[in-house]
Enzyme design. Structure first.
Site, PDB file in Angstrom:
ATOM      1  CE  LYS A   1      -1.579  -1.848   3.738  1.00 16.85           C
ATOM      2  NZ  LYS A   1      -0.515  -2.695   4.305  1.00 16.85           N
TER       3      LYS A   1
ATOM      4  CD  GLU B   1      -9.030  -4.363  -6.506  1.00 18.16           C
ATOM      5  OE1 GLU B   1      -9.005  -3.632  -5.508  1.00 18.16           O
ATOM      6  OE2 GLU B   1      -9.758  -4.153  -7.491  1.00 18.16           O
TER       7      GLU B   1
ATOM      8  CB  VAL C   1      -6.963  -1.325   0.459  1.00 21.36           C
ATOM      9  CG1 VAL C   1      -7.970  -1.046   1.561  1.00 21.36           C
ATOM     10  CG2 VAL C   1      -6.162  -0.061   0.161  1.00 21.36           C
TER      11      VAL C   1
ATOM     12  CB  ILE D   1     -12.080  -7.863  -1.152  1.00 24.68           C
ATOM     13  CG1 ILE D   1     -11.954  -9.058  -0.213  1.00 24.68           C
ATOM     14  CG2 ILE D   1     -13.524  -7.389  -1.257  1.00 24.68           C
ATOM     15  CD1 ILE D   1     -12.764 -10.259  -0.604  1.00 24.68           C
TER      16      ILE D   1
ATOM     17  CD  GLU E   1       3.831  -8.915  10.293  1.00 24.62           C
ATOM     18  OE1 GLU E   1       4.990  -9.317  10.490  1.00 24.62           O
ATOM     19  OE2 GLU E   1       3.143  -9.285   9.319  1.00 24.62           O
TER      20      GLU E   1
ATOM     21  CG  ASP F   1      -2.283  -1.997   8.029  1.00 18.65           C
ATOM     22  OD1 ASP F   1      -1.532  -2.292   7.089  1.00 18.65           O
ATOM     23  OD2 ASP F   1      -3.480  -2.353   8.078  1.00 18.65           O
TER      24      ASP F   1
ATOM     25  CE  LYS G   1      -4.679  -2.625   4.916  1.00 20.49           C
ATOM     26  NZ  LYS G   1      -5.024  -3.664   5.907  1.00 20.49           N
TER      27      LYS G   1
END
Lengths: 323, 323
Positions: free
Chosen positions: A96, A120, A123, A127, A180, A191, A195
């Protein structure tokens, strides 16, 4: 993949720890163990391989970029993407960072180079989000979006509701491989902010970076807040959102929000993610990822390959201009 | 609509109560009040206008079919669609009947006639379902689906949970214009069964009709059941579903189901609809319509017009074969 006229050959691979390899006749990925590395360290290996790909005469050359998110500046992913364009290659990334830090510039560079830039998987794994807006919502104007887009924090908040202590919940997520070892990117909201910036840049034509997103992560004190919300028939969720303001400026936010149970985002447990698109002609609609794993991310790359192949086979304008 | 090279002219209109009109120079829809009807009664008006459209030399002729669902056999909508094909016209419908009763045959007839047959508005107003699968999910195989696809029953079930009597809830829906005066198509599950058949026929290559869908509607006794479910942390929802069985046969069902709160369908209040697609490569994903009104249905027709225009401008194979 014959149905899509996709007959691919992997000619180069660069890895973080196992070196890289380039062979125009094709690389057997299963054989890659680093011992036969012929291209040196990571960064140079990647750039070297992109450079050699640029010199090949294959008609359909694609750089697939899958480094992990660098929250400082999106590097070296952006460098890899630009090198791909410079080498005349289409570029697909599941990272991203490039879109979150530099979408408008990369879009323009890809257009100038006559190649596609697709992401694609950046994010919501495979999907469709960008394809959904680009291919299926002609004439619709997006006003904003809101979503639950980080699985680790959603897992932790669900555990907190059950009374599990914050540190124990996080440790369990790490033991289960959901979070993580260094979970700060998730817990601190980075994160989700990346996004949000990526979605805002592509869908709302913003010029944000993750650092421009107003950001509040989750912490131990959210346990009491999550349980209180649940007792009131609500759910505490880490919501990423962006909205075009009246002056045209796009602002984005990541923060824990107490949602009423009637909110589609309130029902998302654990690994489920969802994005609500706020539109002019269709009101609010949502796309939800109910499971997520590495196969899905791999699918995202495949789906982008098919998109590039379709454009190459028979150039057609997408219903909306997103490269 | 210049962005999509759509410059449309309405040349004919047939209505149920206000007659019809055809004028190759264009019909002013606002002027239509039936007094100037030049084409007689409904059925003959529609067929007459389609026939005249077939004789015109416009390069881009589209029949837009918006009659309401006939649950006996999907007529006269199927007749209108076939007449459109026979006249060499593309056909768009927002009526689920043709797809629910005769999709495979109509798809083949359209293909033989070299025209498009589109119906994005048939199941979830303008929310992309068929476009979503056709354009954004290459190489994905659908195993089945489950959804909440009827707003009236969802409204009534939500009211029942609050303790409102069945008849009072239904009467209120009718007073608010949410339910039809004759709500039996909704309450008895026929509308949901037609949508299940339509989705199964298109997405799972089934050969169902609404009458082949196992169907249980909602009734007064569901009030106690809905309240009991809520007390147990569940929600009673009318769920439409279909699944490809091991032998390849597709079976479809409409029935009230008690869903755990973690189910994405459980959180849908009132007018919200959602469809969960069960896939091989992407696990379960869902698309949700959070609002619904006539503008959305109109948008579905527009979105289908854009799809036809794109195909006509630059023919391109969709990533998946659904006409």
């Amino acid at each position: 993949m014959r149905e899509y006229a996709l007959d691919c050959r992997i000619v180069g691979v660069a890895t973080r720890r196992h070196g890289g390899r380039y062979d125009p006749r094709g690389v057997d990925v299963a054989e890659l163990d680093g011992s036969g590395s012929s291209t040196g360290g990571t960064a140079s290996a990647a750039m070297h391989i992109i450079d050699r790909l640029g010199q090949s005469d294959a008609e359909f050359r694609v750089v697939v970029e899958t480094t992990t998110l660098d929250i400082a500046a999106g590097e070296p992913a952006i460098e890899h993407v630009r090198a791909g364009f410079a080498a005349g290659c289409h570029v697909i990334t599941a990272n991203k960072g490039p879109v979150a830090f530099a979408y408008a510039r990369l879009r323009d560079e890809a257009e100038a180079a006559g190649v596609s830039f697709l992401f694609e998987g950046a994010v919501m794994d495979g999907i469709p989000i960008f394809n959904l807006v680009r291919e299926t919502l002609p004439a619709v104007t997006l006003r904003g979006f809101r979503g639950v887009v980080n699985s680790t924090t959603n897992h932790v908040l669900t555990a907190l509701e059950r009374g599990e202590p914050f540190d124990a919940a996080l440790a369990r997520m790490q033991a289960e491989g959901i979070a993580e070892a260094d979970a700060s990117l998730d817990i601190d909201g980075w994160d989700a902010a990346a996004k949000a910036a990526a979605l805002a840049n592509v869908l709302l034509d913003a010029r944000l970076s993750p650092h421009a997103v107003r950001r509040i992560g989750i912490q131990e004190s959210d346990g009491a807040r999550a349980r209180q919300a649940l007792a009131n028939g609500k759910r505490l969720k880490l919501v990423a959102s962006a909205m075009r303001e009246r002056d045209g400026v796009v602002s984005a936010t990541v923060e824990p929000v107490e949602l009423p149970s009637s909110d589609i985002l309130a029902g998302l447990d654990g690994k489920a993610n969802a994005l609500v698109l706020q539109t002019d002609l269709l009101g609010d609609l949502a796309i939800c990822q109910l499971e997520g794993n590495l196969t899905h991310t791999a699918y995202a790359l495949l789906s982008d390959l098919v998109t590039i192949r379709r454009r190459q086979a028979q150039p057609v304008a997408p219903v909306r201009r997103i490269l």
